[in-house]
Scaffold this motif. Sequence first.
Motif, PDB file in Angstrom:
ATOM      1  N   GLN A 245     -42.648 -13.015 -47.807  1.00 28.81           N
ATOM      2  CA  GLN A 245     -42.489 -14.450 -48.060  1.00 28.81           C
ATOM      3  C   GLN A 245     -42.095 -15.184 -46.773  1.00 28.81           C
ATOM      4  O   GLN A 245     -42.583 -16.283 -46.491  1.00 28.81           O
ATOM      5  N   ALA A 246     -41.203 -14.551 -45.986  1.00 29.37           N
ATOM      6  CA  ALA A 246     -40.750 -15.198 -44.743  1.00 29.37           C
ATOM      7  C   ALA A 246     -41.929 -15.436 -43.799  1.00 29.37           C
ATOM      8  O   ALA A 246     -42.058 -16.502 -43.197  1.00 29.37           O
ATOM      9  N   ILE A 250     -43.215 -18.988 -47.389  1.00 28.94           N
ATOM     10  CA  ILE A 250     -42.855 -19.232 -48.793  1.00 28.94           C
ATOM     11  C   ILE A 250     -41.329 -19.109 -48.911  1.00 28.94           C
ATOM     12  O   ILE A 250     -40.757 -18.128 -48.419  1.00 28.94           O
ATOM     13  N   PRO A 251     -40.657 -20.086 -49.537  1.00 34.08           N
ATOM     14  CA  PRO A 251     -39.199 -19.955 -49.685  1.00 34.08           C
ATOM     15  C   PRO A 251     -38.855 -18.654 -50.406  1.00 34.08           C
ATOM     16  O   PRO A 251     -39.530 -18.273 -51.363  1.00 34.08           O
ATOM     17  N   LEU A 252     -37.821 -17.974 -49.941  1.00 33.68           N
ATOM     18  CA  LEU A 252     -37.475 -16.663 -50.497  1.00 33.68           C
ATOM     19  C   LEU A 252     -37.040 -16.811 -51.955  1.00 33.68           C
ATOM     20  O   LEU A 252     -36.245 -17.690 -52.287  1.00 33.68           O
ATOM     21  N   THR A 253     -37.580 -15.929 -52.793  1.00 31.63           N
ATOM     22  CA  THR A 253     -37.410 -16.057 -54.245  1.00 31.63           C
ATOM     23  C   THR A 253     -36.170 -15.307 -54.730  1.00 31.63           C
ATOM     24  O   THR A 253     -36.276 -14.226 -55.305  1.00 31.63           O
ATOM     25  N   VAL A 254     -35.003 -15.888 -54.497  1.00 27.55           N
ATOM     26  CA  VAL A 254     -33.768 -15.278 -55.013  1.00 27.55           C
ATOM     27  C   VAL A 254     -33.635 -15.679 -56.483  1.00 27.55           C
ATOM     28  O   VAL A 254     -33.664 -16.862 -56.813  1.00 27.55           O
ATOM     29  N   ALA A 318     -36.878 -20.904 -45.759  1.00 25.11           N
ATOM     30  CA  ALA A 318     -35.964 -21.500 -46.746  1.00 25.11           C
ATOM     31  C   ALA A 318     -35.655 -20.461 -47.825  1.00 25.11           C
ATOM     32  O   ALA A 318     -36.428 -19.520 -48.029  1.00 25.11           O
ATOM     33  N   ILE A 319     -34.501 -20.620 -48.462  1.00 24.04           N
ATOM     34  CA  ILE A 319     -34.139 -19.727 -49.577  1.00 24.04           C
ATOM     35  C   ILE A 319     -34.068 -20.555 -50.852  1.00 24.04           C
ATOM     36  O   ILE A 319     -33.381 -21.578 -50.891  1.00 24.04           O
ATOM     37  N   ASN A 320     -34.822 -20.153 -51.875  1.00 26.38           N
ATOM     38  CA  ASN A 320     -34.798 -20.837 -53.178  1.00 26.38           C
ATOM     39  C   ASN A 320     -34.016 -20.013 -54.185  1.00 26.38           C
ATOM     40  O   ASN A 320     -34.197 -18.792 -54.238  1.00 26.38           O
ATOM     41  N   HIS A 321     -33.214 -20.659 -54.984  1.00 30.47           N
ATOM     42  CA  HIS A 321     -32.589 -19.965 -56.123  1.00 30.47           C
ATOM     43  C   HIS A 321     -33.396 -20.327 -57.356  1.00 30.47           C
ATOM     44  O   HIS A 321     -33.268 -21.429 -57.883  1.00 30.47           O
ATOM     45  N   ALA A 367     -50.856 -10.852 -41.933  1.00 26.97           N
ATOM     46  CA  ALA A 367     -50.506 -12.093 -42.646  1.00 26.97           C
ATOM     47  C   ALA A 367     -51.719 -12.727 -43.327  1.00 26.97           C
ATOM     48  O   ALA A 367     -51.583 -13.367 -44.373  1.00 26.97           O
ATOM     49  N   HIS A 368     -52.905 -12.506 -42.758  1.00 30.37           N
ATOM     50  CA  HIS A 368     -54.105 -13.123 -43.348  1.00 30.37           C
ATOM     51  C   HIS A 368     -54.398 -12.584 -44.744  1.00 30.37           C
ATOM     52  O   HIS A 368     -55.161 -13.176 -45.496  1.00 30.37           O
ATOM     53  N   ARG A 369     -53.794 -11.437 -45.095  1.00 26.97           N
ATOM     54  CA  ARG A 369     -54.054 -10.841 -46.413  1.00 26.97           C
ATOM     55  C   ARG A 369     -53.031 -11.282 -47.477  1.00 26.97           C
ATOM     56  O   ARG A 369     -53.142 -10.905 -48.634  1.00 26.97           O
ATOM     57  N   ILE A 370     -52.010 -12.053 -47.067  1.00 31.78           N
ATOM     58  CA  ILE A 370     -50.966 -12.412 -48.035  1.00 31.78           C
ATOM     59  C   ILE A 370     -51.517 -13.411 -49.046  1.00 31.78           C
ATOM     60  O   ILE A 370     -52.064 -14.452 -48.668  1.00 31.78           O
ATOM     61  N   ARG A 371     -51.368 -13.088 -50.329  1.00 32.08           N
ATOM     62  CA  ARG A 371     -51.830 -13.964 -51.410  1.00 32.08           C
ATOM     63  C   ARG A 371     -50.632 -14.720 -51.972  1.00 32.08           C
ATOM     64  O   ARG A 371     -49.685 -14.111 -52.462  1.00 32.08           O
TER      65      ARG A 371
END
Length: 396
Positions: A245-246, A250-254, A318-321, A367-371
């Motif tokens: 995610q980093a 993508i904000p980290l999915t905590v 970013a970190i998301n709760h 990274a190009h493979r990250i969905r």
Amino acid sequence: MRILILGGDGYLGWPTAMYLSGRDHEVAVLDNFSKRAWELELNAAPLVPVRTLRNRVSTWKEVTGRNISLFVGDLCEYDLVNDVLREFRPDAIVHFGEQPSAPYSMIDQRRCVMTQVNNITGTLNLLWSMREHVPSAHLVKLGTMGEYGTPNIDIEEGFIEIEHRGRKDVLPFPKQPGSFYHLSKVHDSHNITFACKVWKLRSTDLHQGVVYGVATNETELDPRLATSFHYDEVFGTALNRFCVQAIAGIPLTVYGKGGQTRGFLNIRDTLRCVELSILNPPQAGEYRAFNQFTQSFSVIELAETVQKQAEKLGFRVAINHLPNPRVEAETHYYNPRHQKLLDLGLQPHLLSDVLVDSMLVTIRDHAHRIRHDVILPQVRWDGTSSAATKAYASVS
Ligand code: NAD
Ligand code: USQ
């Protein structure tokens, strides 16, 4: 030693097979490729391209000159298990061959039942077949720290001495697992304990924590030897997901507060723990449990470590709760013992800035493979998974 690796196509099974083959053991792998089918079903794919098992076995031979034998088949088919044990006659059997995901087991009734039938039947078949064909072989079974749950007391390694109404006994540590998947491991542990008692089989139940890492010394020999590294919500584990995610922005999915604390270990230590268990087998009739992790972290601590390291590489994180899709304690006491593998000589690869950094660099190369569409949690523990998750169910 002759070592049979069940689930040898998987994230942990394949690197373990190479590691043990590279140390002069005679190794065979078995898999029915069900994980690849579940990936297709959920439209999830490993980050790094993974060759077929047959191709990786021949690449291993090309790169190192060493043989790994290959058996294709389902542990739930008893005749197949008998055929394999009769033919290969292992001294040790390392059992990774189960459905490994808690979220998968919570999608719906069908996935729940499939998980428990697959995991429990495969292990029962193995126990009966060992009794018949290789009763002195050592079963090294991959269980999970999640069997214990998060009790408000220290967690022992498998057993606890209890005093009750003036009498004492050493009893199995109470199990309070957090998903139907984790429950399948509890049922396995009970079945294995019983088989050791009545048939004098020997087994080590590795209560493993959450594994992280993308590479081992052997996978690094050739990109064609890569293992199956997942970052999607169903098959990806926490730290692996945060690193991807980093890199993807993508904000980290905590989930929730992020105070959930778990035991973690690097994939390289998984291999060493399995080796140490094999080299130090239990007595005939003995069932023992090792808590297999090296460090405890809360989920928010993991997220902050990844954030700090990724920012050093120039990524803003970013970190998301998020609302927690699971039913679990978000803050709790957690102090499990994990001494037995250290006593056998384990020297842990501790989570360090360098380690996170090298994971991030490897992930950046792919990274190009990250969905992005497989990141957010859709499986909910309350049985009301979202419409998108139900779509998983309808395509299969
Ligand atoms: P994985 O899904 O990558 O590997 C499991 C392999 O077993 C797959 O290749 C699958 O096809 C195979 N398999 C499943 N059912 C089978 C059957 N009936 N017959 C033959 N093959 C079958 O999972 P993993 O992450 O490598 O985990 C391996 C084991 O370790 C699992 O039992 C898992 O529960 C346990 N574990 C994993 C972790 C972790 O963080 N990855 C932590 C603790 C315990
Ligand atoms: N979590 C988040 N955000 C995420 C993913 C997970 O906050 O994006 C949280 C979960 O809510 C949980 C913790 O992180 O509290 C661990 O979750 P996980 O998905 O990394 O691990 P888990 O579901 O417990 O399962 C994994 C493996 C399983 C193994 C288990 C070991 O998939 O095979 O048995 O780790 S243990 O957790 O010790 O039981």
